[in-house]
Design a protein around this motif. Structure first.
Motif, PDB file in Angstrom:
ATOM      1  N   MET A 191      62.518  39.928  47.590  1.00  0.00           N
ATOM      2  CA  MET A 191      61.577  41.172  47.866  1.00  0.00           C
ATOM      3  C   MET A 191      60.368  40.872  47.230  1.00  0.00           C
ATOM      4  N   ILE A 192      59.107  41.153  47.806  1.00  0.00           N
ATOM      5  CA  ILE A 192      57.860  40.816  47.007  1.00  0.00           C
ATOM      6  C   ILE A 192      57.508  42.108  46.138  1.00  0.00           C
ATOM      7  N   ARG A 193      57.313  42.100  44.890  1.00  0.00           N
ATOM      8  CA  ARG A 193      56.789  43.447  44.162  1.00  0.00           C
ATOM      9  C   ARG A 193      55.538  43.750  44.544  1.00  0.00           C
ATOM     10  N   ASN A 194      54.982  44.943  44.456  1.00  0.00           N
ATOM     11  CA  ASN A 194      53.737  45.406  44.668  1.00  0.00           C
ATOM     12  C   ASN A 194      52.694  44.557  43.639  1.00  0.00           C
ATOM     13  N   LEU A 195      51.562  44.344  44.119  1.00  0.00           N
ATOM     14  CA  LEU A 195      50.589  43.628  43.637  1.00  0.00           C
ATOM     15  C   LEU A 195      49.905  44.679  42.768  1.00  0.00           C
ATOM     16  N   TRP A 196      49.182  44.080  41.621  1.00  0.00           N
ATOM     17  CA  TRP A 196      48.604  44.754  40.658  1.00  0.00           C
ATOM     18  C   TRP A 196      47.055  44.769  40.826  1.00  0.00           C
ATOM     19  N   ALA A 197      46.655  46.064  40.677  1.00  0.00           N
ATOM     20  CA  ALA A 197      45.075  46.169  40.513  1.00  0.00           C
ATOM     21  C   ALA A 197      44.567  45.839  39.140  1.00  0.00           C
ATOM     22  N   PRO A 198      43.257  45.555  38.851  1.00  0.00           N
ATOM     23  CA  PRO A 198      42.766  45.346  37.268  1.00  0.00           C
ATOM     24  C   PRO A 198      43.343  46.304  36.263  1.00  0.00           C
ATOM     25  N   THR A 199      43.408  47.568  36.668  1.00  0.00           N
ATOM     26  CA  THR A 199      43.802  48.717  35.895  1.00  0.00           C
ATOM     27  C   THR A 199      45.251  48.542  35.491  1.00  0.00           C
ATOM     28  N   ASP A 200      46.068  47.951  36.468  1.00  0.00           N
ATOM     29  CA  ASP A 200      47.402  47.746  36.090  1.00  0.00           C
ATOM     30  C   ASP A 200      47.794  46.652  35.215  1.00  0.00           C
ATOM     31  N   VAL A 201      46.840  45.550  35.400  1.00  0.00           N
ATOM     32  CA  VAL A 201      46.869  44.504  34.495  1.00  0.00           C
ATOM     33  C   VAL A 201      46.481  44.727  33.082  1.00  0.00           C
TER      34      VAL A 201
END
Length: 60
Positions: free
Chosen positions: A1-11
């Motif tokens: 299963m692929i995890r959700n991608l992160w936006a710059p704010t998540d990083v």
């Protein structure tokens, strides 16, 4: 299963740095590898974690 991608704010939240720092890393050719999805930049969590693990201690 692929995890959700992160936006710059998540990083930024994950690394505990300002979001502006994430953008600076990207424009200067450093930081974790991100990919464009349309007009947005997204990061794979595994890539961010691998990038962090490869850093020398005390370097960002």
């Amino acid at each position: 299963m692929i995890r959700n991608l992160w936006a710059p704010t998540d990083v930024a939240d994950y690394l505990g740095v300002p979001v502006g720092t994430v953008y600076q890393w990207r424009t200067r050719g450093g930081g974790p590898p991100g990919r464009r999805v349309g007009k947005h930049v997204r990061y794979k969590p595994d890539d961010v974690e691998a990038w962090f693990d490869e850093l020398a201690e005390g370097v960002i």
